[in-house]
Design an enzyme around this catalytic site. Structure first.
Site, short mmCIF file in Angstrom:
data_model
loop_
_atom_site.label_atom_id
_atom_site.label_comp_id
_atom_site.label_asym_id
_atom_site.label_seq_id
_atom_site.Cartn_x
_atom_site.Cartn_y
_atom_site.Cartn_z
N GLY A 27 3.19 -7.43 1.66
CA GLY A 27 1.96 -6.69 1.85
C GLY A 27 1.61 -5.95 0.58
O GLY A 27 2.48 -5.78 -0.29
N GLN A 55 -1.87 0.43 -4.79
CA GLN A 55 -0.79 -0.13 -5.60
C GLN A 55 -1.27 -0.90 -6.81
O GLN A 55 -0.49 -1.21 -7.71
CB GLN A 55 0.11 -1.04 -4.74
CG GLN A 55 0.88 -0.29 -3.67
CD GLN A 55 1.72 -1.25 -2.86
OE1 GLN A 55 1.23 -1.84 -1.92
NE2 GLN A 55 2.97 -1.42 -3.22
N CYS A 67 9.50 -2.10 -1.38
CA CYS A 67 8.10 -1.88 -1.73
C CYS A 67 7.89 -2.37 -3.16
O CYS A 67 8.73 -2.10 -4.03
CB CYS A 67 7.79 -0.39 -1.63
SG CYS A 67 6.10 0.04 -2.09
N LEU A 68 6.80 -3.08 -3.40
CA LEU A 68 6.54 -3.58 -4.76
C LEU A 68 6.38 -2.43 -5.75
O LEU A 68 6.56 -2.62 -6.95
CB LEU A 68 5.28 -4.46 -4.77
CG LEU A 68 5.38 -5.78 -3.99
CD1 LEU A 68 4.03 -6.49 -3.97
CD2 LEU A 68 6.46 -6.68 -4.59
N HIS A 80 3.63 0.41 6.96
CA HIS A 80 3.96 0.63 5.55
C HIS A 80 2.69 0.61 4.69
O HIS A 80 2.49 1.49 3.85
CB HIS A 80 4.95 -0.46 5.11
CG HIS A 80 5.39 -0.40 3.68
ND1 HIS A 80 6.70 -0.20 3.31
CD2 HIS A 80 4.69 -0.52 2.52
CE1 HIS A 80 6.78 -0.20 1.98
NE2 HIS A 80 5.58 -0.40 1.48
N GLU A 81 1.82 -0.39 4.92
CA GLU A 81 0.62 -0.51 4.09
C GLU A 81 -0.39 0.60 4.39
O GLU A 81 -1.03 1.13 3.49
CB GLU A 81 -0.03 -1.89 4.25
CG GLU A 81 0.85 -3.08 3.84
CD GLU A 81 1.55 -2.92 2.51
OE1 GLU A 81 1.00 -2.29 1.60
OE2 GLU A 81 2.70 -3.41 2.38
N HIS A 101 0.48 3.67 2.62
CA HIS A 101 0.05 3.68 1.22
C HIS A 101 -1.35 4.28 1.07
O HIS A 101 -1.63 5.00 0.11
CB HIS A 101 0.02 2.26 0.65
CG HIS A 101 1.33 1.79 0.08
ND1 HIS A 101 1.96 2.43 -0.96
CD2 HIS A 101 2.11 0.73 0.40
CE1 HIS A 101 3.09 1.78 -1.25
NE2 HIS A 101 3.21 0.75 -0.44
ZN ZN Z 1 4.76 -0.56 -0.40
#
Ligand code: ZN
Length: 162
Positions: free
Chosen positions: A43, A48, A89-90, A131-132, A135
């Site tokens: 995701g 991000q 997480c990226l 999670h997204e 963000h």
């Molecule tokens: Zn993340």
């Protein structure tokens, strides 16, 4: 697109609602999808990639229809049950930890054509959705950790590999 990593301040910004679905937004979401796939993410939220607007991408493998999702202005309507699962997480490359989340959520948002969508999510799909959406509120998964684990994170997290 460049994926911003912790502690980039854009990750702490509150994302603004998208009122107008322009061609630019559509292209932006296509670029985000390509960026997520190239980075092997499940995701990606617009924060991000440096744009704090309410847009998330969720990988097809997590969804019921096995289709990539681009969701504007998503939010959790209902959350139920709890489950502990490992997350990464990226924006926190190389760091993984177990996080408690609702195991069932009902989420609502709009697609790129402006249609309202509802998602009944379970398991990994529910985890990714939470999670997204986090963000978009400037929240990272490390914020859900216990004080002890937060300290471990501070000691262990080296940042992105150079
Ligand atoms: Zn993340």
């Amino acid at each position: 697109m460049e994926i911003r990593t912790f502690p980039d301040p854009v990750l702490r910004k509150l994302a603004t609602k998208v009122d107008n679905i322009t061609d630019e937004i559509v292209r932006f979401s296509e670029n985000m999808l390509e960026t997520m796939i190239a980075a092997h993410g499940a995701g990606l939220a617009a924060n991000q990639v440096g744009a704090p607007m309410q847009l998330i991408i969720i990988d097809a493998s997590l969804t019921e229809q096995k289709k990539h999702l681009a969701i504007l202005n998503p939010f959790i309507v209902e959350a139920d049950m709890e489950e502990v699962g490992e997350e990464g997480c990226l924006s926190l490359p190389g760091y993984y930890e177990f996080v408690k989340r609702a195991s069932k959520v009902l989420a609502r948002g709009i697609d790129l054509s402006g249609k309202t969508l509802e998602f009944e999510c379970q398991g990994q799909f529910a985890r990714a959705m939470q999670h997204e959406i986090d963000h978009l509120n400037g929240v990272l998964f490390i914020d859900h950790l216990s004080p002890v684990k937060k300290n471990i994170f501070k000691k262990k997290y080296a940042g992105p590999a150079k």
